[in-house]
Design a protein around this motif. Structure first.
Motif, PDB file in Angstrom:
ATOM      1  N   MET A   1      37.453  38.799  30.400  1.00 48.30           N
ATOM      2  CA  MET A   1      36.175  38.732  31.058  1.00 48.30           C
ATOM      3  C   MET A   1      35.513  40.095  31.049  1.00 48.30           C
ATOM      4  O   MET A   1      36.175  41.117  30.999  1.00 48.30           O
ATOM      5  N   SER A   2      34.214  40.070  31.148  1.00 52.86           N
ATOM      6  CA  SER A   2      33.481  41.322  31.168  1.00 52.86           C
ATOM      7  C   SER A   2      33.594  41.996  32.532  1.00 52.86           C
ATOM      8  O   SER A   2      33.915  41.364  33.534  1.00 52.86           O
ATOM      9  N   ILE A   3      33.333  43.270  32.556  1.00 53.57           N
ATOM     10  CA  ILE A   3      33.395  44.027  33.804  1.00 53.57           C
ATOM     11  C   ILE A   3      32.335  43.512  34.776  1.00 53.57           C
ATOM     12  O   ILE A   3      32.567  43.435  35.989  1.00 53.57           O
ATOM     13  N   LYS A   4      31.191  43.118  34.252  1.00 54.56           N
ATOM     14  CA  LYS A   4      30.116  42.609  35.093  1.00 54.56           C
ATOM     15  C   LYS A   4      30.548  41.336  35.823  1.00 54.56           C
ATOM     16  O   LYS A   4      30.310  41.174  37.020  1.00 54.56           O
ATOM     17  N   ASN A   5      31.207  40.435  35.096  1.00 51.72           N
ATOM     18  CA  ASN A   5      31.653  39.187  35.698  1.00 51.72           C
ATOM     19  C   ASN A   5      32.801  39.431  36.683  1.00 51.72           C
ATOM     20  O   ASN A   5      32.867  38.794  37.728  1.00 51.72           O
ATOM     21  N   LEU A   6      33.699  40.340  36.360  1.00 50.62           N
ATOM     22  CA  LEU A   6      34.788  40.660  37.289  1.00 50.62           C
ATOM     23  C   LEU A   6      34.247  41.257  38.587  1.00 50.62           C
ATOM     24  O   LEU A   6      34.751  40.945  39.673  1.00 50.62           O
ATOM     25  N   SER A   7      33.235  42.082  38.492  1.00 50.16           N
ATOM     26  CA  SER A   7      32.619  42.652  39.686  1.00 50.16           C
ATOM     27  C   SER A   7      31.961  41.571  40.533  1.00 50.16           C
ATOM     28  O   SER A   7      32.041  41.592  41.762  1.00 50.16           O
ATOM     29  N   ARG A   8      31.308  40.615  39.890  1.00 47.27           N
ATOM     30  CA  ARG A   8      30.682  39.508  40.613  1.00 47.27           C
ATOM     31  C   ARG A   8      31.725  38.683  41.337  1.00 47.27           C
ATOM     32  O   ARG A   8      31.556  38.321  42.504  1.00 47.27           O
ATOM     33  N   ILE A   9      32.844  38.391  40.672  1.00 45.33           N
ATOM     34  CA  ILE A   9      33.906  37.602  41.293  1.00 45.33           C
ATOM     35  C   ILE A   9      34.507  38.348  42.488  1.00 45.33           C
ATOM     36  O   ILE A   9      34.800  37.760  43.526  1.00 45.33           O
ATOM     37  N   ARG A  10      34.655  39.663  42.363  1.00 40.90           N
ATOM     38  CA  ARG A  10      35.182  40.469  43.464  1.00 40.90           C
ATOM     39  C   ARG A  10      34.236  40.417  44.664  1.00 40.90           C
ATOM     40  O   ARG A  10      34.660  40.230  45.799  1.00 40.90           O
ATOM     41  N   ARG A  11      32.935  40.559  44.410  1.00 36.26           N
ATOM     42  CA  ARG A  11      31.962  40.472  45.498  1.00 36.26           C
ATOM     43  C   ARG A  11      31.977  39.091  46.141  1.00 36.26           C
ATOM     44  O   ARG A  11      31.858  38.956  47.354  1.00 36.26           O
ATOM     45  N   ALA A  12      32.111  38.050  45.326  1.00 31.21           N
ATOM     46  CA  ALA A  12      32.125  36.689  45.845  1.00 31.21           C
ATOM     47  C   ALA A  12      33.333  36.464  46.749  1.00 31.21           C
ATOM     48  O   ALA A  12      33.218  35.820  47.794  1.00 31.21           O
ATOM     49  N   LYS A  13      34.488  36.972  46.367  1.00 32.03           N
ATOM     50  CA  LYS A  13      35.688  36.805  47.192  1.00 32.03           C
ATOM     51  C   LYS A  13      35.521  37.466  48.544  1.00 32.03           C
ATOM     52  O   LYS A  13      35.940  36.921  49.566  1.00 32.03           O
ATOM     53  N   LYS A  14      34.924  38.660  48.559  1.00 33.55           N
ATOM     54  CA  LYS A  14      34.734  39.373  49.818  1.00 33.55           C
ATOM     55  C   LYS A  14      33.808  38.602  50.758  1.00 33.55           C
ATOM     56  O   LYS A  14      34.078  38.492  51.951  1.00 33.55           O
TER      57      LYS A  14
END
Length: 115
Positions: free
Chosen positions: A1-14
């Motif tokens: 996965m791209s870094i952009k998508n991983l960052s979005r998933i991290r924000r969503a989890k929080k």
């Protein structure tokens, strides 16, 4: 996965950890490159109460733009009210609150959902 998508998933989890503390159903959105999806889950996140997307056969717009997001927001709000859900918590899934995400939220509010 791209870094952009991983960052979005991290924000969503929080944000989902805070949303799960509340007892209202949650309205969650997902946008792909071609389509736009919205679902309302119960407070535990185990059961889908209402859903809408641009993939459906009876949808007016088939594209992933602001008009499509507005149509999906209106449709998911109508289906939620039919199922007895009036008040929800908005889960933007790590996306910024502008453009298509804001259009969906505004149209769902106009259709009768309370955030």
């Amino acid at each position: 996965m791209s870094i952009k998508n991983l960052s979005r998933i991290r924000r969503a989890k929080k944000t989902r950890m805070n949303i799960m503390d509340q007892e209202n159903p949650r309205l969650t959105v997902f946008r792909s490159s071609k389509h736009f999806y919205a679902q309302i889950f119960d407070s535990l996140g185990t059961k889908v109460l209402a859903s809408a997307s641009t993939v459906e056969k009876d949808s007016d717009t088939k594209s992933n733009n602001v008009e499509g997001a507005e149509a999906v927001g209106k449709r998911v709000a109508e289906r939620a009210i039919e199922n007895g859900v009036k008040k929800v918590v908005f889960d933007r899934s790590g996306y910024k609150y502008h453009g298509r995400i804001k259009a969906l939220a505004d149209s769902a509010r106009k259709a009768g959902l309370e955030f």
